[in-house]
Design an enzyme around this catalytic site. Structure first.
Site, PDB file in Angstrom:
ATOM      1  N   GLY A 130       7.372  -9.916  24.512  1.00 49.08           N
ATOM      2  CA  GLY A 130       8.504 -10.397  23.817  1.00 49.08           C
ATOM      3  C   GLY A 130       7.469 -11.663  22.792  1.00 49.08           C
ATOM      4  O   GLY A 130       6.412 -11.145  22.201  1.00 49.08           O
TER       5      GLY A 130
ATOM      6  N   ASP B 137       6.006   3.839  18.490  1.00 52.15           N
ATOM      7  CA  ASP B 137       5.057   3.619  17.414  1.00 52.15           C
ATOM      8  C   ASP B 137       5.121   2.084  17.142  1.00 52.15           C
ATOM      9  O   ASP B 137       6.043   1.826  16.575  1.00 52.15           O
ATOM     10  CB  ASP B 137       5.060   4.468  16.089  1.00 52.15           C
ATOM     11  CG  ASP B 137       3.886   4.141  15.184  1.00 52.15           C
ATOM     12  OD1 ASP B 137       3.318   3.372  15.349  1.00 52.15           O
ATOM     13  OD2 ASP B 137       4.109   4.549  13.884  1.00 52.15           O
TER      14      ASP B 137
ATOM     15  N   ASN C 168       0.846  -1.143  -0.047  1.00 52.37           N
ATOM     16  CA  ASN C 168       0.072   0.090  -0.088  1.00 52.37           C
ATOM     17  C   ASN C 168       0.827   1.197  -0.132  1.00 52.37           C
ATOM     18  O   ASN C 168       1.815   1.280   0.518  1.00 52.37           O
ATOM     19  CB  ASN C 168      -0.819   0.154   1.334  1.00 52.37           C
ATOM     20  CG  ASN C 168      -1.917  -0.998   1.484  1.00 52.37           C
ATOM     21  OD1 ASN C 168      -2.438  -1.472   0.417  1.00 52.37           O
ATOM     22  ND2 ASN C 168      -2.020  -1.255   2.387  1.00 52.37           N
TER      23      ASN C 168
ATOM     24  N   GLU D 204      -3.774 -10.208   3.069  1.00 49.93           N
ATOM     25  CA  GLU D 204      -4.211  -8.802   2.489  1.00 49.93           C
ATOM     26  C   GLU D 204      -4.538  -9.155   1.154  1.00 49.93           C
ATOM     27  O   GLU D 204      -4.766  -8.121   0.432  1.00 49.93           O
ATOM     28  CB  GLU D 204      -3.394  -7.649   3.106  1.00 49.93           C
ATOM     29  CG  GLU D 204      -3.679  -7.334   4.518  1.00 49.93           C
ATOM     30  CD  GLU D 204      -2.870  -6.139   4.789  1.00 49.93           C
ATOM     31  OE1 GLU D 204      -3.270  -5.351   5.719  1.00 49.93           O
ATOM     32  OE2 GLU D 204      -1.917  -5.760   4.225  1.00 49.93           O
TER      33      GLU D 204
ATOM     34  N   ASP E 161       5.214  -6.846  11.814  1.00 48.68           N
ATOM     35  CA  ASP E 161       5.512  -7.084  10.336  1.00 48.68           C
ATOM     36  C   ASP E 161       6.901  -7.241  10.356  1.00 48.68           C
ATOM     37  O   ASP E 161       7.733  -8.054   9.851  1.00 48.68           O
ATOM     38  CB  ASP E 161       5.165  -5.947   9.240  1.00 48.68           C
ATOM     39  CG  ASP E 161       3.758  -5.999   8.989  1.00 48.68           C
ATOM     40  OD1 ASP E 161       3.019  -7.080   9.478  1.00 48.68           O
ATOM     41  OD2 ASP E 161       2.891  -4.874   8.700  1.00 48.68           O
TER      42      ASP E 161
ATOM     43  N   ASP F 268       0.862   4.368   2.226  1.00 49.96           N
ATOM     44  CA  ASP F 268       0.156   4.988   3.444  1.00 49.96           C
ATOM     45  C   ASP F 268       0.207   6.465   3.618  1.00 49.96           C
ATOM     46  O   ASP F 268       1.344   7.027   3.021  1.00 49.96           O
ATOM     47  CB  ASP F 268       0.823   4.268   4.706  1.00 49.96           C
ATOM     48  CG  ASP F 268       0.678   2.868   4.998  1.00 49.96           C
ATOM     49  OD1 ASP F 268      -0.011   2.301   4.237  1.00 49.96           O
ATOM     50  OD2 ASP F 268       1.340   2.265   5.911  1.00 49.96           O
TER      51      ASP F 268
ATOM     52  N   GLY G 214       2.312  -7.341   3.341  1.00 51.06           N
ATOM     53  CA  GLY G 214       3.178  -8.207   2.570  1.00 51.06           C
ATOM     54  C   GLY G 214       4.403  -7.434   2.305  1.00 51.06           C
ATOM     55  O   GLY G 214       5.642  -7.825   2.726  1.00 51.06           O
TER      56      GLY G 214
ATOM     57  N   GLY H 100       1.405  -1.827   3.888  1.00 48.39           N
ATOM     58  CA  GLY H 100       0.904  -3.261   3.448  1.00 48.39           C
ATOM     59  C   GLY H 100       1.643  -4.140   4.128  1.00 48.39           C
ATOM     60  O   GLY H 100       2.893  -4.092   4.112  1.00 48.39           O
TER      61      GLY H 100
END
Ligand code: ADP
Length: 280
Positions: free
Chosen positions: A204, A225, A9, A135, A231, A11, A39, A37
């Site tokens: 963890g 953040d 994507n 996704e 991911d 963003d 992936g 995204g």
């Protein structure tokens, strides 16, 4: 090497003091564009973790396509098997207000058109690990997993966004990477997969496999953040799948923790950054 078949994507993150009411316009404070995204984020992390990484996905015929592909290529990801479709590249419109709450609109765009071509099949067959998320169309996920299984490539799935999985797909999985919620939602699936890796946020991660269970405690970091931490973890784990379970878990946990110290979804650290962090 790692092949990721998944989403990419653009963003766009805007920050405003307060969200507009319907029909209202507010003046924002800042805007940032970046590749997102699941992936693509996971492919970026696998590549930065040191694995030769191929991303298989789809972008549109708009300006966003070049932005996200340049960003992935800049992280060392092979994007030669990304297809271009008519229409828009996947897009996530994120608005954050002064209290840190967010509103998100995601448009799948080209991600809904991902198919597994013959060249993608051979890349999967040549790889050590195939890393998947949810996704893109489930049919493409299953096709990719079939190609991997036929060639003896390890199949890892991060079942996010969580949905029920067909039995055929479950039977093709060597491992799942789940957070606590996904582990609960997919309790039946998790029982049937040889390797289950559970991310535990600040606590963890834990991995259960044929040789038992290993735990790695959370690294105490200054969290900025946590977007993209999961991911980064998944990509690093796939990149290091050839290491002993405790070691790959520790490196993935460090990659996740380091990602939480920076803004943005695509902030995965390099192998050198992880080495320095673990040596400190
Ligand atoms: P998700 O964001 O996908 O729900 P988690 O919240 O479990 O996943 O986070 C994924 C990984 O990111 C964790 O296993 C850990 O390695 C790292 N991480 C996330 N939050 C923190 C935190 N507050 N402190 C340290 N590491 C974190």
């Amino acid at each position: 090497s790692v092949v990721v078949v998944g989403s990419v994507n653009l963003d766009a993150v805007t920050v405003c003091e307060r969200f507009p009411q319907p029909g209202e316009t507010v003046t924002g404070v800042s805007v940032a564009f970046g590749q997102g995204g699941k992936g693509a984020n996971q492919a970026r992390s696998a590549s930065r973790s040191g694995a030769a990484t191929v991303f298989v996905g789809a972008v549109g015929d708009d300006g966003a396509a070049g932005t996200v592909l340049d960003s992935l290529a800049g992280a060392g990801v092979d994007v030669s098997l990304v297809t271009r479709t008519a229409g828009s590249t996947g897009f996530a419109n994120v608005t954050v207000d002064g209290s840190g709450e967010n509103h998100i609109v995601v448009v799948p765009g080209a991600n809904a058109e991902v198919r597994v071509s013959d060249t993608a099949r051979s890349a999967i067959a040549d790889a050590d690990v195939l890393l998947l998320q949810l996704e893109i169309p489930l049919a493409a996920v299953v096709d990719a997993a079939r190609a991997a299984r036929a060639a003896g490539t390890v199949v890892l799935l991060n079942p996010s966004p969580v949905q029920s999985l067909p039995d055929e797909l479950v039977d093709l999985l060597d491992g799942v990477i789940v957070n606590r919620d996904e582990e609960k939602d997919l309790a039946d699936v998790v029982r049937r997969v040889p390797h289950v890796v559970t991310t535990l946020g600040g606590d963890g991660a834990r991995a259960t496999g044929p040789d038992g269970t290993v735990d790695t405690p959370g690294f105490p970091v200054d969290v900025v953040d946590t977007t993209g931490a999961g991911d980064a973890f998944a990509g690093a784990l796939a990149a290091h799948w050839g290491l002993p379970p405790a070691e790959r878990l520790r490196r993935a946990n460090a990659a996740g923790a380091l990602t939480a110290t920076a803004a943005g979804a695509a902030a995965a650290p390099t192998a050198d950054e992880v080495d320095a962090f673990l040596a400190a």
